[in-house]
Design a protein around this motif. Sequence first.
Motif, short mmCIF file in Angstrom:
data_model
loop_
_atom_site.label_atom_id
_atom_site.label_comp_id
_atom_site.label_asym_id
_atom_site.label_seq_id
_atom_site.Cartn_x
_atom_site.Cartn_y
_atom_site.Cartn_z
N CYS A 140 0.66 -1.35 -0.26
CA CYS A 140 -0.31 -0.05 -0.04
C CYS A 140 0.70 1.40 -0.43
O CYS A 140 -0.31 2.41 -0.09
CB CYS A 140 -0.84 0.19 1.08
SG CYS A 140 0.02 0.51 3.02
N ALA A 141 2.44 1.34 0.27
CA ALA A 141 3.25 2.27 0.27
C ALA A 141 4.26 2.13 1.05
O ALA A 141 5.28 1.04 0.58
CB ALA A 141 2.55 3.49 1.73
N PHE A 142 5.13 3.08 -0.15
CA PHE A 142 6.87 2.69 -0.06
C PHE A 142 7.25 4.06 1.00
O PHE A 142 6.73 5.62 0.76
CB PHE A 142 7.34 3.12 -1.02
CG PHE A 142 9.15 2.87 -0.92
CD1 PHE A 142 9.53 1.76 -0.57
CD2 PHE A 142 9.83 4.53 -1.48
CE1 PHE A 142 10.79 1.67 -0.76
CE2 PHE A 142 11.10 3.60 -0.92
CZ PHE A 142 11.66 2.63 -0.85
N GLY A 143 8.34 3.89 2.16
CA GLY A 143 8.57 4.75 2.59
C GLY A 143 10.16 4.46 2.87
O GLY A 143 10.82 3.50 2.98
N LEU A 144 10.35 6.23 3.17
CA LEU A 144 11.92 5.94 3.09
C LEU A 144 12.76 7.01 3.18
O LEU A 144 11.97 8.31 3.83
CB LEU A 144 12.56 6.58 1.66
CG LEU A 144 13.96 6.42 0.78
CD1 LEU A 144 14.89 5.62 1.29
CD2 LEU A 144 14.46 7.57 -0.08
N SER A 145 14.08 6.60 4.71
CA SER A 145 14.19 7.70 5.11
C SER A 145 15.72 7.71 5.00
O SER A 145 16.47 7.17 4.59
CB SER A 145 14.80 6.91 6.91
OG SER A 145 15.36 5.81 6.70
N VAL A 146 16.06 9.34 4.76
CA VAL A 146 17.37 10.15 4.48
C VAL A 146 17.77 10.81 5.37
O VAL A 146 16.98 11.67 5.77
CB VAL A 146 17.22 10.34 3.32
CG1 VAL A 146 17.02 9.13 2.14
CG2 VAL A 146 16.27 11.65 3.74
N PRO A 147 19.01 10.59 6.00
CA PRO A 147 19.13 11.45 6.50
C PRO A 147 19.41 12.96 5.77
O PRO A 147 19.02 13.38 4.65
CB PRO A 147 21.15 11.62 6.54
CG PRO A 147 21.83 10.04 6.72
CD PRO A 147 20.07 9.69 5.09
N GLY A 148 19.48 13.85 6.99
CA GLY A 148 19.08 15.54 6.40
C GLY A 148 18.19 16.07 6.56
O GLY A 148 16.88 15.99 6.80
N GLN A 149 17.71 16.97 5.93
CA GLN A 149 16.94 18.20 6.08
C GLN A 149 15.61 18.08 4.78
O GLN A 149 16.25 17.91 3.60
CB GLN A 149 16.69 19.64 6.01
CG GLN A 149 15.43 20.52 5.80
CD GLN A 149 16.17 22.30 6.03
OE1 GLN A 149 17.40 21.82 6.67
NE2 GLN A 149 15.28 23.24 6.08
N ILE A 150 14.44 17.01 4.91
CA ILE A 150 13.34 17.16 4.14
C ILE A 150 12.52 18.02 3.63
O ILE A 150 12.41 18.96 4.27
CB ILE A 150 12.57 16.11 4.43
CG1 ILE A 150 13.19 14.20 5.17
CG2 ILE A 150 11.86 15.09 3.86
CD1 ILE A 150 14.91 13.52 3.83
N ASP A 151 12.40 17.42 2.02
CA ASP A 151 11.23 19.35 1.52
C ASP A 151 10.17 18.05 1.13
O ASP A 151 10.97 17.20 -0.28
CB ASP A 151 11.56 19.75 0.59
CG ASP A 151 11.23 21.18 0.12
OD1 ASP A 151 9.66 20.02 -0.36
OD2 ASP A 151 11.43 21.74 -1.29
N HIS A 152 9.52 18.37 2.13
CA HIS A 152 7.94 16.33 1.58
C HIS A 152 7.54 17.67 0.68
O HIS A 152 6.32 16.41 -0.32
CB HIS A 152 7.30 17.45 3.01
CG HIS A 152 8.54 16.09 4.31
ND1 HIS A 152 8.40 14.62 4.06
CD2 HIS A 152 8.75 16.65 5.29
CE1 HIS A 152 8.80 14.63 5.43
NE2 HIS A 152 8.90 15.73 6.28
N GLU A 153 7.17 18.48 0.15
CA GLU A 153 6.60 19.30 -0.99
C GLU A 153 6.87 18.24 -2.48
O GLU A 153 6.85 17.94 -3.43
CB GLU A 153 5.97 21.02 -1.03
CG GLU A 153 5.40 20.84 -0.03
CD GLU A 153 3.72 20.95 0.17
OE1 GLU A 153 3.82 20.42 -1.06
OE2 GLU A 153 3.12 20.74 0.56
N GLY A 369 5.56 3.17 10.91
CA GLY A 369 4.12 3.40 11.80
C GLY A 369 4.06 4.82 10.78
O GLY A 369 2.24 5.31 11.10
N LEU A 370 4.80 5.55 10.23
CA LEU A 370 4.36 6.99 9.49
C LEU A 370 3.93 6.24 8.19
O LEU A 370 2.55 6.98 8.83
CB LEU A 370 5.30 7.24 9.53
CG LEU A 370 6.22 7.72 10.41
CD1 LEU A 370 7.76 8.65 9.79
CD2 LEU A 370 5.76 9.59 10.67
N VAL A 371 4.00 5.62 8.10
CA VAL A 371 3.17 5.13 6.97
C VAL A 371 1.40 4.55 7.21
O VAL A 371 0.47 4.99 6.11
CB VAL A 371 3.59 3.57 5.87
CG1 VAL A 371 2.34 3.06 5.56
CG2 VAL A 371 5.01 4.40 5.10
#
Length: 387
Positions: A140-153, A369-371
């Motif tokens: 139903c979804a893919f979640g990816l984490s990376v270091p640094g500041q995320i621009d969610h838009e 959990g975030l997904v």
Amino acid sequence: MRLPHPGPPTSPGHILAVLRAEGPLTRQELQDRIGLSRPTMVERLDVLQRLQLIRRTGLQASSGGRPAQMLAANDVGRTALVADIGQRHATIAVTDLRSSVFAQVHRPLPAGHRPEETLSYLLETGRELLARTGRADSLCAFGLSVPGQIDHEQGTTIAPPTMPGWTGPRLRARFTGALPVPVFLENDANALAFGAFCDLGRPDAALVGVKVGTGIGAGLVISGRTHRGETASAGEIGHIRIEGNEQRCDCGRRGCVSAIASGQAVIRQLRPTGVRTADDVVRRVRAGNLEAIRVTAAAGRLVGTVLATVVTIVNPRYLRVGGAIGVLPPFLDSLRDAVLANAHASAIDGVSVDACLLGVNTTLAGLAGLVADEMLAPAAVDALVRT
């Protein structure tokens, strides 16, 4: 992802939210909490059941009559593909929305790895894991984490200087075009903090999570949600400057906490003794090497001193520490001592300072959990019902 406006407090999405927060419950208990008529409640539950968003969990203990069926949100029937990218590693796993891991692959990466190769590897490996576990159809979804500041838009990150090439590329778009599901990005420390929060059973309490690996980062969970800040840079404790220290940081400034007390800094200090990697540090500490213990304890003490201010301001119930260096006993014990010695007395009353119990899977659990929170949110569920 911008969700549509939620429906009324009696919509299917809100009924599912009650089950997530308070379930398992019987139909009658749901009806009493939400205030719907029996026919309307039956109709709402039938819709949720057809969409496989609720499941039966057994029968309520009988008090003499026919036992009632217990219902719960179906957080085990849907699948998330989750991946964590670090400065020296990539991990990808298949989970359900309860964060149970069905299969995962961890791969060390060279310094300076590039997005093209790493993202292609994750996509190919993710597809293999989905096929191996037989859960591709429930993705139903893919979640990816990376270091640094995320621009969610934009779906990009401002990566650390140690990850050249990662600032700017549209990470979400790379997977959106290849997977028929929504793609969510999160900072790695935020994901770790949320994973610790989920592992604690989503308590009604604030939590600070700290990740100490190659670098240092922190995440905040307040009122059940990740607090990112106005520019998505909340928790960047690694770049708080320590007065009087001139060690150059990768960010270009001098005296940052990360330049003095991160895993990279510990490795640098132990390099004359033959240490080259974080794994070398871990082995030496576990073997009782006094110099490795001294250096990691000093790093933990400095990070704890900085966290004392964070604890005083946020006043969390839980402080959880993860990362290869962060969970080492000399580091963690010194960090805890520094927090308790330097934070305001009322802020440390009852605070729990400990390692992330899920270890390396804490970040993966946080992504799952975030997904779950995105895909099972009332507005998302109501939109699914309408379509």
